[in-house]
Design an enzyme around this catalytic site. Structure first.
Site: not given
Length: 171
Positions: A130, A146
């Protein structure tokens, strides 16, 4: 002349064997994770070779180099520096696929609550690639697992990848 060995006499031998096996496994138990890691490493390497010999789009995340590369078969079409999981929150290696995509989403955990996370592609549980607008320290592990990408690069990846696009994460 045949002799019958009683089970009472064998009991100490069986006990000694069991104790020896437990002791050996306790002291040599460290070998099992190494074997598992080698098997996983081989599986990841085979997947990368298979993807490189196909025309398919796929994403490679190199945890050691903190690099993400977008591939079409054996051609790199995009490469960026990323930030993956910091110590205690490592990004898991393995082979995955994009499961869901969100233009914008909220990400929450025990120690963070980040609204409006752009261009999010979940690929394994709560792990995603992301955009990260809250830092510019790419190349340094600093996420909760992440893969953080600069927003403009995350947008390119988001538009290029589809749900189902393979993702290979490795050291």
């Amino acid at each position: 002349m045949k002799t019958k060995i009683s089970s009472i006499r064998l009991r100490p031998v069986r006990l000694l064997g069991a104790i020896s096996a437990l002791t050996l496994s306790a002291f040599c138990g460290f070998a099992q994770p190494q074997v598992a890691q080698a098997v996983e490493h081989d599986r990841i390497a085979r997947m990368m070779l298979d993807l490189q010999s196909s025309p398919d789009r796929w994403i490679q995340i190199d945890l050691t180099e903190q690099k993400l590369m977008a591939w079409e078969g054996n051609n790199v079409v995009y490469a960026v520096t990323v930030s993956t999981g910091k110590e205690g929150h490592s990004t898991p290696p393995g082979t995955f696929a994009v499961q869901t995509k969100y233009d914008v989403t909220r990400m929450q955990g025990d120690t963070y609550d980040v609204p409006d996370v752009p261009f999010t592609m979940y690929y394994y549980g709560g792990y995603a690639i992301h955009g990260a607008y809250w830092h510019n320290n790419f190349g340094t592990p600093m996420s909760h697992g992440c893969t953080n990408v600069a927003v403009n690069h995350a947008e390119w990846l988001f538009n290029w990848a589809e749900v189902g696009t393979p993702i290979v994460v490795h050291y």
